[in-house]
Structure formats: structure tokens, C-alpha cells
Motif scaffolding. Structure first.
Motif, PDB file in Angstrom:
ATOM      1  N   ALA A  38      76.869  89.824  -1.505  1.00  0.00           N
ATOM      2  CA  ALA A  38      77.387  88.514  -0.880  1.00  0.00           C
ATOM      3  C   ALA A  38      76.481  87.609  -1.016  1.00  0.00           C
ATOM      4  N   GLY A  39      77.226  86.471  -1.336  1.00  0.00           N
ATOM      5  CA  GLY A  39      76.054  85.375  -1.086  1.00  0.00           C
ATOM      6  C   GLY A  39      74.980  85.280  -2.088  1.00  0.00           C
ATOM      7  N   ASN A  40      73.617  85.054  -1.539  1.00  0.00           N
ATOM      8  CA  ASN A  40      72.582  85.077  -2.392  1.00  0.00           C
ATOM      9  C   ASN A  40      71.844  86.394  -1.965  1.00  0.00           C
ATOM     10  N   ASN A  41      72.275  87.621  -1.554  1.00  0.00           N
ATOM     11  CA  ASN A  41      71.410  88.550  -1.087  1.00  0.00           C
ATOM     12  C   ASN A  41      70.889  89.431  -2.163  1.00  0.00           C
ATOM     13  N   ALA A  42      71.351  89.170  -3.268  1.00  0.00           N
ATOM     14  CA  ALA A  42      71.213  90.119  -4.393  1.00  0.00           C
ATOM     15  C   ALA A  42      69.869  89.607  -5.188  1.00  0.00           C
ATOM     16  N   GLN A  43      68.761  89.057  -4.750  1.00  0.00           N
ATOM     17  CA  GLN A  43      67.672  88.541  -5.323  1.00  0.00           C
ATOM     18  C   GLN A  43      67.071  89.848  -6.197  1.00  0.00           C
ATOM     19  N   PHE A  44      67.196  91.179  -5.417  1.00  0.00           N
ATOM     20  CA  PHE A  44      66.645  92.175  -6.202  1.00  0.00           C
ATOM     21  C   PHE A  44      67.769  93.454  -5.921  1.00  0.00           C
ATOM     22  N   THR A  45      67.928  94.380  -6.807  1.00  0.00           N
ATOM     23  CA  THR A  45      68.550  95.605  -6.616  1.00  0.00           C
ATOM     24  C   THR A  45      67.655  96.533  -6.641  1.00  0.00           C
ATOM     25  N   VAL A  46      67.723  97.584  -5.561  1.00  0.00           N
ATOM     26  CA  VAL A  46      67.089  98.726  -5.475  1.00  0.00           C
ATOM     27  C   VAL A  46      67.924  99.844  -5.104  1.00  0.00           C
ATOM     28  N   TYR A  47      67.423 101.013  -5.467  1.00  0.00           N
ATOM     29  CA  TYR A  47      67.959 102.199  -5.057  1.00  0.00           C
ATOM     30  C   TYR A  47      67.000 103.235  -4.077  1.00  0.00           C
ATOM     31  N   ALA A  48      67.689 103.356  -3.045  1.00  0.00           N
ATOM     32  CA  ALA A  48      66.788 103.824  -1.998  1.00  0.00           C
ATOM     33  C   ALA A  48      67.535 104.880  -1.096  1.00  0.00           C
ATOM     34  N   SER A  49      66.801 105.803  -0.386  1.00  0.00           N
ATOM     35  CA  SER A  49      67.188 106.616   0.584  1.00  0.00           C
ATOM     36  C   SER A  49      67.171 106.039   1.998  1.00  0.00           C
ATOM     37  N   PRO A  50      67.889 106.522   2.932  1.00  0.00           N
ATOM     38  CA  PRO A  50      67.872 106.011   4.212  1.00  0.00           C
ATOM     39  C   PRO A  50      66.355 105.959   4.733  1.00  0.00           C
TER      40      PRO A  50
END
Length: 110
Positions: free
Chosen positions: A20-32
């Protein structure tokens, strides 16, 4: 443990499963647990940033001799290292272009 996709914005400290908006500066794949560690990094960075605000009002204290600035820089670099390690190929490529990348990956401090 299954990893999920999160969108990360370093400046705002936002970590979200929804783009949403500009929150996608980076995409990561992570556990909790990894998301919790990254959030802690951002919280520590924000805490140090607040300290730098107070230092800015002391004209005789130099930037390079300030613990709060050192803490801010440390937490910011720690966040970038985590994002690099958890990030997709685009995040890795972007972060690898930063001038501090080699020292970031060579150091165990982050």
C-alpha cells in the motif's frame, strides 16, 4: 518454518504483508521471528534517532564523536543487512549497490 512475503520501508520503519502506498521499498520473505527482529532493529534505530535530535541542540558536540549517531548508524546498517539477507533478488541487487555494502557484509557487528 514457512516464510511469508513482507513489504518494507526503511525510512518509515513499516513492515507489512499488504502492499500500500510507498511501503514497498523492499520485498522480503521472513518468518515471524525474523520480522520481529527487523521490527526491533527499526525501534532501536528510532530510539537512537531521538537521541540525535537532542544532540543537534548541543553545538559543541561533533557528529563523529556522538554515541547516539553511532547507534543510529549501527541500527540502520543492521536493518539493511537483514533486509539483504531476507530480501528478494531486487532488494539484494539494490542494497548491493550501496557504497557501504562490502563492509556491511564483511562485518559480524551487524
Amino acid at each position: 518454518m514457512d516464510k511469508r512475503r513482507f513489504y518494507v520501508n526503511v525510512e518509515t520503519g513499516e513492515i507489512s504483508e499488504l502492499k500500500a502506498g510507498n511501503n514497498a521499498q523492499f520485498t522480503v520473505y521472513a518468518s515471524p521471528e525474523e520480522v520481529k527482529a527487523l521490527r526491533k532493529c527499526f525501534e532501536d534505530k528510532d530510539h537512537a534517532d531521538f537521541g540525535t535530535y537532542w544532540r543537534a541542540h548541543i553545538p559543541f558536540k561533533e557528529y563523529h564523536n556522538d554515541e547516539d549517531n553511532d547507534a543510529f548508524d549501527h541500527e540502520l546498517l543492521r536493518a539493511y543487512k537483514m533486509i539483504y539477507q531476507l530480501g528478494d533478488e531486487e532488494a539484494k541487487e539494490h542494497i548491493s549497490q550501496y557504497p557501504f555494502f562490502k563492509s556491511l557484509m564483511d562485518s559480524d557487528d551487524y
